[in-house]
Enzyme design. Structure first.
Site, mmCIF file in Angstrom:
data_model
loop_
_atom_site.group_PDB
_atom_site.id
_atom_site.type_symbol
_atom_site.label_atom_id
_atom_site.label_comp_id
_atom_site.label_asym_id
_atom_site.label_seq_id
_atom_site.Cartn_x
_atom_site.Cartn_y
_atom_site.Cartn_z
ATOM 1 N NE ARG A 1 -3.756 0.125 2.404
ATOM 2 C CZ ARG A 1 -4.469 0.515 3.466
ATOM 3 N NH1 ARG A 1 -4.382 -0.170 4.601
ATOM 4 N NH2 ARG A 1 -5.227 1.579 3.410
ATOM 5 C CB CYS B 1 -2.305 3.581 9.632
ATOM 6 S SG CYS B 1 -3.690 4.173 10.653
#
Length: 276
Positions: free
Chosen positions: A181, A240
């Site tokens: 990611r 995050c």
């Protein structure tokens, strides 16, 4: 004085299970989280909902996918869950503490609750250790929770601060998402793949050993000391996707004896909707 360890072992939970001040919470997430809780959970544990209890969801462009609720609303939530200042709060989830358990821990610490711990290994490890299970819905008597504070007591920064940090060689932005990611190879949750400029990738999974338990405080201290070398404590920020799993790394840092650094709650879910 340093607070008690933020991590509790299943064996320790056994020894305090009859403590009248003990409050256990199940923070598992997912589309069927409540249904799974009702089928099976640790005995006397109460379900806490990430989306409604631990966040105030609105437009992800303004605060990300899981922005913090208003401070005063969260205080009311704590009372409705049966927590007071004397409670010993233990939280677990089904993802090694990496999801709502760590987020709930951070939020409780940020309102001034000191006696709060995350269960090492979570639901699966407790079940493997034969901790008693039950079904249906458990609850605790409501309380009138009094924080003694008017706002969150742990450090946070916001998108404008992060913009400045991206251009400051003395600041470090740590992205705890999976490397794929971060690298922009895949993105299954947010609209755009990639990462905040100049952010370093340190996946939260590296806080755990091969058994899904937290590495020792000594190992964690060594890992993060290398990452933090030459950076001022006030210029370290963790994020995050939506300000949830970043708390797993903040938990690991506290466990290792570090001061808890800045949390960017909006995280990639907010940044990617504004700055890409």
């Amino acid at each position: 004085m340093k607070n008690q360890s933020p991590i509790i072992e299943v064996a320790e939970l056994f020894t305090i299970s009859e403590n009248p001040n003990l409050r256990i919470f199940d923070g598992r997430t997912g589309p069927n989280a409540k249904e799974e809780y009702l089928k099976k959970h640790l005995e006397n544990s109460v379900f806490v909902d990430l989306n409604s209890d631990l966040a105030e969801i609105d437009n992800p462009k303004n605060g990300g996918r899981h922005p913090l609720p208003k401070f005063e609303d969260f205080i009311k939530t704590l009372g409705s869950l049966g927590i007071d200042k004397d409670s010993h709060v233990v939280i677990y989830d089904d993802k090694n503490g990496a999801n709502a358990a760590a987020r709930f821990w951070w939020m409780l610490r940020a309102v001034g609750q000191t006696n709060v711990q995350v269960l090492n290994g979570g639901l699966q490890f407790a079940e493997n250790q034969n901790y008693p299970l039950s079904s249906g819905e458990d609850s605790y008597p409501e309380t009138d929770y009094i924080s003694g504070h008017q706002d969150w007591q742990l450090p946070q920064i916001w998108m404008d601060d992060v913009k400045l940090a991206t251009q400051d060689s003395g600041s470090v932005i740590v992205d705890v998402r999976e490397s794929q990611r971060y690298d922009g190879i895949t993105e299954l949750i947010d609209l755009i793949a990639g990462h905040i400029p100049n952010a370093k990738n340190f996946p939260f999974i590296d806080n755990l050993d091969d058994d899904g338990l937290f590495k020792s405080p000594e190992l964690l201290k060594n890992l993060y000391s290398e990452l933090f070398e030459n950076y001022d404590q006030n210029k370290i920020t963790f994020h995050c996707g939506s300000g949830v799993t970043a708390c797993h790394s903040l938990l690991a840092l506290d466990y290792a004896g570090f001061d808890i650094p800045n949390l960017y709650v909006g995280s990639w879910s907010e940044w990617s909707r504004n700055e890409v």
